[in-house]
Scaffold this active site. Structure first.
Site, PDB file in Angstrom:
ATOM      1  N   LEU A  39       0.731  -1.308   0.111  1.00 16.50           N
ATOM      2  CA  LEU A  39      -0.111  -0.151  -0.069  1.00 16.50           C
ATOM      3  C   LEU A  39       0.846   1.192   0.243  1.00 16.50           C
ATOM      4  O   LEU A  39       0.254   2.379  -0.724  1.00 16.50           O
ATOM      5  CB  LEU A  39      -0.951  -0.079   1.242  1.00 16.50           C
ATOM      6  CG  LEU A  39      -1.817  -1.211   1.217  1.00 16.50           C
ATOM      7  CD1 LEU A  39      -2.375  -1.176   2.779  1.00 16.50           C
ATOM      8  CD2 LEU A  39      -2.898  -1.316   0.258  1.00 16.50           C
ATOM      9  N   LYS A  64      17.028  -1.099  -1.158  1.00 15.40           N
ATOM     10  CA  LYS A  64      15.486  -1.065  -1.382  1.00 15.40           C
ATOM     11  C   LYS A  64      14.710   0.376  -1.495  1.00 15.40           C
ATOM     12  O   LYS A  64      14.147   0.605  -2.391  1.00 15.40           O
ATOM     13  CB  LYS A  64      14.624  -1.365  -0.016  1.00 15.40           C
ATOM     14  CG  LYS A  64      14.569  -2.648   0.419  1.00 15.40           C
ATOM     15  CD  LYS A  64      13.832  -3.353   1.577  1.00 15.40           C
ATOM     16  CE  LYS A  64      13.966  -4.969   1.689  1.00 15.40           C
ATOM     17  NZ  LYS A  64      13.190  -5.552   2.788  1.00 15.40           N
ATOM     18  N   ASP A  87      15.298   1.477  10.122  1.00 12.48           N
ATOM     19  CA  ASP A  87      14.944   0.166  10.654  1.00 12.48           C
ATOM     20  C   ASP A  87      13.868   0.409  11.964  1.00 12.48           C
ATOM     21  O   ASP A  87      14.208   1.063  12.722  1.00 12.48           O
ATOM     22  CB  ASP A  87      15.932  -0.690  11.104  1.00 12.48           C
ATOM     23  CG  ASP A  87      15.592  -1.959  11.647  1.00 12.48           C
ATOM     24  OD1 ASP A  87      14.108  -2.163  11.742  1.00 12.48           O
ATOM     25  OD2 ASP A  87      16.338  -3.035  11.642  1.00 12.48           O
ATOM     26  N   SER A 172      -6.254  -0.566  10.732  1.00 10.80           N
ATOM     27  CA  SER A 172      -6.840  -1.621   9.862  1.00 10.80           C
ATOM     28  C   SER A 172      -8.266  -1.793  10.583  1.00 10.80           C
ATOM     29  O   SER A 172      -8.484  -1.659  11.996  1.00 10.80           O
ATOM     30  CB  SER A 172      -6.033  -2.852  10.264  1.00 10.80           C
ATOM     31  OG  SER A 172      -6.655  -4.007   9.416  1.00 10.80           O
ATOM     32  N   TYR A 210      -1.301  -8.800  15.839  1.00 11.36           N
ATOM     33  CA  TYR A 210      -1.335  -7.794  14.549  1.00 11.36           C
ATOM     34  C   TYR A 210      -2.611  -6.711  14.779  1.00 11.36           C
ATOM     35  O   TYR A 210      -2.626  -5.558  14.675  1.00 11.36           O
ATOM     36  CB  TYR A 210      -1.479  -8.460  13.430  1.00 11.36           C
ATOM     37  CG  TYR A 210      -2.002  -7.410  12.256  1.00 11.36           C
ATOM     38  CD1 TYR A 210      -0.746  -6.626  11.869  1.00 11.36           C
ATOM     39  CD2 TYR A 210      -3.103  -7.496  11.510  1.00 11.36           C
ATOM     40  CE1 TYR A 210      -1.322  -5.646  10.499  1.00 11.36           C
ATOM     41  CE2 TYR A 210      -3.478  -6.462  10.649  1.00 11.36           C
ATOM     42  CZ  TYR A 210      -2.517  -5.734  10.124  1.00 11.36           C
ATOM     43  OH  TYR A 210      -2.648  -4.883   9.198  1.00 11.36           O
ATOM     44  N   LYS A 214      -2.955  -2.506  15.714  1.00 13.40           N
ATOM     45  CA  LYS A 214      -3.870  -1.703  14.950  1.00 13.40           C
ATOM     46  C   LYS A 214      -4.835  -0.919  15.856  1.00 13.40           C
ATOM     47  O   LYS A 214      -5.044   0.158  15.549  1.00 13.40           O
ATOM     48  CB  LYS A 214      -4.587  -2.641  13.866  1.00 13.40           C
ATOM     49  CG  LYS A 214      -3.635  -3.094  12.786  1.00 13.40           C
ATOM     50  CD  LYS A 214      -2.967  -2.188  11.796  1.00 13.40           C
ATOM     51  CE  LYS A 214      -1.583  -2.228  11.949  1.00 13.40           C
ATOM     52  NZ  LYS A 214      -0.864  -0.890  10.976  1.00 13.40           N
TER      53      LYS A 214
HETATM   54  N1  LIG Z   1      -2.684  -5.656   3.228  1.00  9.78           N
HETATM   55  C1  LIG Z   1      -4.035  -5.549   3.927  1.00  9.78           C
HETATM   56  O1  LIG Z   1      -4.832  -6.151   3.444  1.00  9.78           O
HETATM   57  C2  LIG Z   1      -4.204  -4.536   5.023  1.00  9.78           C
HETATM   58  C3  LIG Z   1      -5.315  -4.320   5.598  1.00  9.78           C
HETATM   59  C4  LIG Z   1      -5.649  -3.421   6.672  1.00  9.78           C
HETATM   60  C5  LIG Z   1      -4.446  -2.748   6.979  1.00  9.78           C
HETATM   61  N2  LIG Z   1      -3.300  -2.761   6.513  1.00  9.78           N
HETATM   62  C6  LIG Z   1      -2.034  -1.892   6.915  1.00  9.78           C
HETATM   63  O2  LIG Z   1      -1.610  -1.176   5.767  1.00  9.78           O
HETATM   64  C7  LIG Z   1      -0.275  -0.841   5.936  1.00  9.78           C
HETATM   65  C8  LIG Z   1       0.702  -1.330   4.671  1.00  9.78           C
HETATM   66  O3  LIG Z   1       0.476  -2.855   4.627  1.00  9.78           O
HETATM   67  P1  LIG Z   1       0.643  -3.514   3.433  1.00  9.78           P
HETATM   68  O4  LIG Z   1      -0.424  -4.462   3.235  1.00  9.78           O
HETATM   69  O5  LIG Z   1       1.145  -2.623   2.236  1.00  9.78           O
HETATM   70  O6  LIG Z   1       1.981  -4.512   4.001  1.00  9.78           O
HETATM   71  P2  LIG Z   1       3.418  -4.948   3.344  1.00  9.78           P
HETATM   72  O7  LIG Z   1       3.238  -5.134   1.881  1.00  9.78           O
HETATM   73  O8  LIG Z   1       3.720  -6.008   3.908  1.00  9.78           O
HETATM   74  O9  LIG Z   1       4.303  -3.675   3.450  1.00  9.78           O
HETATM   75  C9  LIG Z   1       4.688  -3.304   5.094  1.00  9.78           C
HETATM   76  C10 LIG Z   1       5.902  -2.155   4.850  1.00  9.78           C
HETATM   77  O10 LIG Z   1       6.319  -2.085   6.207  1.00  9.78           O
HETATM   78  C11 LIG Z   1       7.691  -2.199   6.116  1.00  9.78           C
HETATM   79  N3  LIG Z   1       8.573  -2.408   7.390  1.00  9.78           N
HETATM   80  C12 LIG Z   1       8.272  -3.877   7.973  1.00  9.78           C
HETATM   81  N4  LIG Z   1       9.023  -3.620   9.091  1.00  9.78           N
HETATM   82  C13 LIG Z   1      10.010  -2.875   8.958  1.00  9.78           C
HETATM   83  C14 LIG Z   1      10.943  -2.225   9.634  1.00  9.78           C
HETATM   84  N5  LIG Z   1      11.511  -3.137  10.790  1.00  9.78           N
HETATM   85  N6  LIG Z   1      11.691  -1.288   9.233  1.00  9.78           N
HETATM   86  C15 LIG Z   1      11.333  -0.667   7.926  1.00  9.78           C
HETATM   87  N7  LIG Z   1      10.016  -1.005   7.326  1.00  9.78           N
HETATM   88  C16 LIG Z   1       9.480  -1.989   7.636  1.00  9.78           C
HETATM   89  C17 LIG Z   1       8.038  -3.197   4.834  1.00  9.78           C
HETATM   90  O11 LIG Z   1       9.342  -2.990   4.463  1.00  9.78           O
HETATM   91  P3  LIG Z   1      10.081  -4.432   3.972  1.00  9.78           P
HETATM   92  O12 LIG Z   1       9.873  -4.772   2.682  1.00  9.78           O
HETATM   93  O13 LIG Z   1      11.613  -4.128   4.102  1.00  9.78           O
HETATM   94  O14 LIG Z   1       9.853  -5.475   5.138  1.00  9.78           O
HETATM   95  C18 LIG Z   1       6.891  -2.765   3.839  1.00  9.78           C
HETATM   96  O15 LIG Z   1       7.504  -1.632   3.284  1.00  9.78           O
HETATM   97  C19 LIG Z   1       0.262  -1.511   7.380  1.00  9.78           C
HETATM   98  O16 LIG Z   1       0.011  -0.654   8.166  1.00  9.78           O
HETATM   99  C20 LIG Z   1      -0.965  -2.662   7.379  1.00  9.78           C
HETATM  100  O17 LIG Z   1      -1.208  -2.945   8.887  1.00  9.78           O
HETATM  101  C21 LIG Z   1      -3.005  -3.511   5.614  1.00  9.78           C
END
Ligand SMILES: NC(=O)c1ccc[n+]([C@@H]2O[C@H](COP(=O)([O-])OP(=O)(O)OC[C@H]3O[C@@H](n4cnc5c(N)ncnc54)[C@H](OP(=O)(O)O)[C@@H]3O)[C@@H](O)[C@H]2O)c1
Length: 350
Positions: A39, A64, A87, A172, A210, A214
């Site tokens: 996202l 990255k 990080d 979320s 998780y 949220k």
């Molecule tokens: N996908 C869904 O269905 C959904 C639904 C509701 C809410 N959300 C929320 O939307 C947001 C984005 O999620 P997403 O679905 O896009 O997930 P994602 O594709 O897993 O992206 C998560 C991001 O967080 C970064 N991250 C995680 N740990 C980190 C760390 N220690 N240091 C720096 N960066 C870190 C990841 O970087 P790396 O690639 O380096 O790990 C990645 O860029 C989150 O807050 C999630 O809770 C998602």
């Protein structure tokens, strides 16, 4: 309003959200945390198409950052993008990132915290906290507050009619699925309890970790917004809906469960681009909407009431307890943090 019913949730998942309405972001600096995939990346592309003066992305490594800058540039043609490494599972890295950003950038109009991890496996960070709580919540709190002076300064230079600086924290709908237990609510220190190995080893605790992180996003932003009321900063949380991203990469399922999950995702998951629309909407929607957004939880491009627990007396009490604990923790992490708190936060009305 409480937990959305299943039919409502699934119907919403099927319907496309309105397209992002482009805004003119010239003169603005946008910072996105967690921008290399999912996202965050899609939101970054939307912002890039709106031509901000600067788009800043924060990722875990230089590689990255470089790959993401290239991907956004290729997709949008926009090139005023700078990558910073951070990080989020290490407080000193968050502090360093905030210091670098403040020193090197003149303004900060939009800060989006999209980074998160979803895991059921207990890991303790070097700072002593359960990892997903540190990445999803504690680092979000630390960073948002450390960057507050920069946003306040930015607000001074914005025209009265222009959108005010905004903090958008991606939460979320999963927060609807968690109600903290009595032993946590009555514990002396909630953050320590949630990081305690014995507690986290109890059945079911990490299964909903998780979801809990949220809920803590909602608490932080609500308390922050209340303490910033009357200030020029707008803060809100966003629910992007269930989307196909890398978020579940740490969740191990196999066999029939994996098949069921795949089928469910195929039928109901939004694309990451669709999910990013509410995030971008929260960040750039017109200034006349700002008051309505402040402190609120946004879903499908509208304000929604948070979970029953979040709006209960116990929920608000937990929110305030967490705020106090957070101030204590971060006052030890960064001397600047306490200075900022003393300078900017009024005590909310009891
Ligand atoms: N996908 C869904 O269905 C959904 C639904 C509701 C809410 N959300 C929320 O939307 C947001 C984005 O999620 P997403 O679905 O896009 O997930 P994602 O594709 O897993 O992206 C998560 C991001 O967080 C970064 N991250 C995680 N740990 C980190 C760390 N220690 N240091 C720096 N960066 C870190 C990841 O970087 P790396 O690639 O380096 O790990 C990645 O860029 C989150 O807050 C999630 O809770 C998602």
């Amino acid at each position: 309003m409480g937990k959305p019913n299943q039919l409502h949730f699934h119907t919403k998942q099927w319907y496309p959200l309105p397209e992002v309405e482009p805004r003119d972001l010239s003169g603005k600096t946008v910072v996105l945390i967690g921008a290399n995939v999912g996202l965050g990346l899609e939101a970054a592309k939307h912002f890039a198409r709106m031509q901000p003066t600067k788009l800043i992305i924060a990722c875990r490594s230089i590689q990255k950052c470089e790959d993401t800058v290239e991907e956004i540039r290729t997709a949008t043609g926009f090139s005023k993008i700078t990558g910073y490494t951070v990080d989020l599972s290490v407080f000193s890295s968050v502090v360093e990132f905030a210091e670098n950003l403040e020193r090197e950038q003149e303004r900060l109009d939009i800060l989006v915290y999209s980074a998160a991890v979803a895991t059921q496996i207990y890991n303790r960070t070097g700072d002593g906290y359960e990892q997903s709580m540190q990445v999803n919540d504690l680092s979000c709190m630390l960073l948002s507050i450390l960057l507050l002076p920069c946003m306040m300064e930015t607000a001074k230079t914005s025209a009265m009619t222009a959108p005010r600086p905004r903090l958008v924290v991606v939460s979320s709908g999963a927060h609807f699925l968690v109600t903290p237990s009595q032993d946590v609510l009555s514990s002396e220190n909630v953050l320590e309890k949630y990081s305690d190995l014995d507690y986290c080893s109890q059945p079911g605790v990490m299964t909903i970790r998780y979801h809990l992180t949220k809920l803590l996003n909602v608490f932080f932003v609500r308390e922050l917004a209340e303490r910033l009321s009357g200030s020029p900063i707008i803060a809100c949380t966003v629910n992007p809906g269930y989307c196909k991203t890398m978020l579940s990469r740490n969740v191990r399922v196999s066999g029939l469960a994996a098949l069921r999950w795949w089928l469910y995702a195929t039928l109901f998951a939004r694309t990451a681009e669709m999910g990013s629309r509410t995030i971008v909407w929260a960040a750039v929607s017109e200034s006349h909407r700002e008051k309505a957004l402040h402190g609120h939880f946004l879903s499908d491009m509208e304000v929604r009431e948070e979970s029953d627990f979040a709006v209960s007396k116990e929920g608000f009490a937990m929110q305030k307890k967490l705020w106090d604990e957070m101030i204590q923790v971060f006052s030890q992490v960064s001397p600047r943090f306490k200075e900022i708190v003393d300078r900017y936060f009024s005590s909310p009305q009891e």
